[in-house]
Scaffold this motif. Structure first.
Motif, short mmCIF file in Angstrom:
data_model
loop_
_atom_site.label_atom_id
_atom_site.label_comp_id
_atom_site.label_asym_id
_atom_site.label_seq_id
_atom_site.Cartn_x
_atom_site.Cartn_y
_atom_site.Cartn_z
N ASP A 7 23.80 0.08 45.03
CA ASP A 7 22.52 0.26 44.28
C ASP A 7 21.32 -0.76 44.73
N LYS A 8 20.17 -0.19 44.43
CA LYS A 8 18.83 -0.36 45.49
C LYS A 8 17.86 -1.73 44.22
N PHE A 9 17.90 -2.82 45.07
CA PHE A 9 17.45 -3.43 44.11
C PHE A 9 15.75 -4.45 43.87
N GLU A 10 15.61 -3.76 45.05
CA GLU A 10 13.87 -3.42 44.99
C GLU A 10 13.74 -3.08 43.19
N HIS B 201 16.39 1.51 39.56
CA HIS B 201 15.97 1.65 38.74
C HIS B 201 16.40 -0.06 37.35
N MET B 202 16.05 0.12 36.23
CA MET B 202 16.44 -0.73 35.34
C MET B 202 17.34 -2.64 35.54
N LEU B 203 18.57 -1.60 35.89
CA LEU B 203 19.93 -3.07 35.44
C LEU B 203 19.20 -3.65 36.69
N PRO B 204 19.55 -2.59 38.73
CA PRO B 204 19.17 -4.06 39.34
C PRO B 204 18.56 -4.73 39.64
N ALA B 205 17.47 -3.83 39.21
CA ALA B 205 15.62 -4.39 38.92
C ALA B 205 15.86 -5.68 38.35
N VAL B 206 16.60 -5.36 37.49
CA VAL B 206 16.41 -6.88 35.81
C VAL B 206 16.99 -7.50 37.17
N ILE B 207 18.46 -7.11 37.75
CA ILE B 207 19.16 -8.48 38.05
C ILE B 207 18.33 -9.08 39.71
N ALA B 208 17.30 -8.60 40.48
CA ALA B 208 17.18 -8.74 41.11
C ALA B 208 15.61 -9.72 40.98
N ILE C 64 17.17 -3.02 25.62
CA ILE C 64 16.57 -3.39 26.09
C ILE C 64 16.82 -5.27 26.79
N THR C 65 16.57 -5.48 26.16
CA THR C 65 16.32 -7.25 25.36
C THR C 65 17.84 -7.82 25.66
N GLU C 66 18.64 -6.83 24.93
CA GLU C 66 19.88 -7.26 25.30
C GLU C 66 21.17 -7.47 26.81
N TYR C 67 20.25 -6.29 27.82
CA TYR C 67 20.59 -5.94 28.64
C TYR C 67 19.84 -7.17 29.96
N TYR C 68 18.99 -7.92 29.10
CA TYR C 68 18.36 -8.71 30.29
C TYR C 68 19.46 -10.22 29.17
N GLU C 69 19.92 -10.27 28.52
CA GLU C 69 20.29 -11.43 28.08
C GLU C 69 21.78 -11.16 28.78
N VAL C 70 21.99 -10.58 28.97
CA VAL C 70 23.81 -10.30 29.30
C VAL C 70 23.80 -11.12 30.82
N ILE C 71 22.70 -9.87 31.55
CA ILE C 71 22.23 -10.39 33.44
C ILE C 71 21.82 -11.85 33.35
N ALA C 72 21.37 -12.15 32.61
CA ALA C 72 20.86 -14.32 32.59
C ALA C 72 22.11 -14.59 32.34
N GLU C 73 22.73 -14.80 31.57
CA GLU C 73 24.33 -14.77 31.31
C GLU C 73 24.86 -15.11 32.51
N THR D 50 28.16 -6.28 39.94
CA THR D 50 26.94 -5.90 40.58
C THR D 50 26.28 -6.86 41.26
N TYR D 51 26.42 -8.22 40.34
CA TYR D 51 25.71 -9.84 40.48
C TYR D 51 26.69 -10.33 42.06
N GLN D 52 28.03 -10.00 41.98
CA GLN D 52 28.52 -10.23 43.47
C GLN D 52 27.78 -9.23 44.74
N TYR D 53 28.08 -8.36 44.30
CA TYR D 53 27.79 -7.19 45.36
C TYR D 53 26.04 -7.74 45.52
N PHE D 54 25.09 -7.88 44.97
CA PHE D 54 23.57 -8.08 45.48
C PHE D 54 23.74 -9.60 45.71
N LEU D 55 24.95 -10.47 45.25
CA LEU D 55 24.93 -11.25 45.82
C LEU D 55 25.43 -11.57 47.97
N GLY D 56 26.02 -10.47 47.86
CA GLY D 56 26.87 -10.36 49.19
C GLY D 56 26.41 -9.68 50.18
N LYS D 57 24.76 -8.42 50.14
CA LYS D 57 24.62 -7.97 50.15
C LYS D 57 23.72 -8.71 51.82
#
Length: 304
Positions: free
Chosen positions: A168-171, A176-183, A242-251, A297-304
């Motif tokens: 995915d793209k993380f700009e 899209h929402m989830l990769p953007a929120v991860i970044a 949307i808040t629940e997605y933010y909470e899971v990603i933050a966790e 997905t976060y592991q992929y993001f860290l390894g990019k």
């Protein structure tokens, strides 16, 4: 061995399909844009005549999140319509018998009753924030339906829910929402920020599926193409706010700051959850839960 052409093979969906374990049973054509520019009608026809694929999986498209769609409606409509028309009509001219069109749940009306069933397409007004992209996907979907009904070629459409995952793209302002929120949350943790902004109220509900699960479905569909419905939703059948997605990603990331809500920003449809009754009847289900998918997905993001 069947020869399969995957358009958009460098995008998130295409990459996951190309690299999925089931691809070893096919001769895979995965051209980059320099080899196959779907905006060039002549080049598309020439490519199909030269390579003669047995089946085409059409993943290519100009994609982005709410802000990108709002900023570039002309491009999102014109380029996606052109790509769809060029590849579908060239496939028909070249006698390609099987075509799997990957559409989008944004084709559903903004006031459609959730869960969104396949027969709701064109039954109401679209969500304005991604209307151009949705219209383009509707054109390709209807064209495949017309070809299936009149020409008897197996041109069928799958409608995935929102997707995320590897490649995915993380700009933050384009993705899209989830990769953007991860970044966004990763950056907040690295910067020691105490707050992260959420667009809208955080109450809007969305369904997301890990992209590798969609790749699994694609190969399942190709094996069972004759009995697959001409249009079918592909999703998990569950949604979160949307808040629940933010909470899971933050966790997953380990961020412990607060969320603040910017209600002046758009948040799109109040809910978007696809009906998976046809999918269940077809005999397939998604295996990756939200936390597992976010972690990968976060592991992929860290390894990019």
């Amino acid at each position: 061995m069947n020869k399969i052409l995957i358009t958009g093979s460098t995008g998130m969906v295409g990459c996951n399909i190309v690299e999925y374990k089931e691809s070893r049973f096919y001769e895979v054509l995965a051209p980059k844009r320099g080899e196959l520019d779907l905006l060039d009608k002549t080049q598309v026809l020439a490519y199909l005549k030269t390579h003669k694929p047995d089946v085409i999986v059409h993943c290519a498209g100009l994609v982005g999140g709410i802000s990108a769609n709002i900023a570039n409606p002309v491009e999102f409509l014109s380029q996606n319509v052109a790509m769809g028309l060029h590849i579908i009509m060239a496939a028909l001219e070249c006698g390609v018998q099987r075509f799997l069109n990957i559409a989008s749940s944004c084709m559903y009306p903004k006031e459609g009753k959730n869960p969104l069933s396949e027969d709701l397409i064109l039954s109401g007004e679209l969500e304005p924030t991604n209307e151009g992209y949705a219209l383009a996907k509707i054109v390709s979907t209807k064209l495949c339906e017309y070809i299936l009904d009149s020409k008897k070629f197996l041109y069928k459409t799958i409608i995935p829910c929102n997707l995320y995952g590897k490649y995915d793209k993380f700009e933050i302002n384009k993705a899209h929402m989830l990769p953007a929120v991860i970044a966004k949350i990763h950056n907040a943790k690295m910067d020691g920020a105490k707050e992260v902004e959420i667009w809208g109220s955080g109450k809007a509900r969305r369904e997301f599926m890990y992209a590798e699960d969609l790749a699994d479905f694609v190969y399942y569909a190709l094996k069972n193409f004759e009995r697959m419905p001409k249009i079918i939703n592909v999703g998990r059948g569950e949604d979160f706010s949307i808040t629940e997605y933010y909470e899971v990603i933050a966790e997953v990331i380990g961020y412990t700051g607060n969320f603040i809500y910017n209600t002046q920003k758009p948040e799109g449809m109040a809910q978007k959850l696809v009906d998976i009754d046809r999918l269940k009847e077809f005999g397939w289900s998604s295996n990756t839960n939200l936390k597992e998918g976010i972690t990968k997905t976060y592991q992929y993001f860290l390894g990019k």
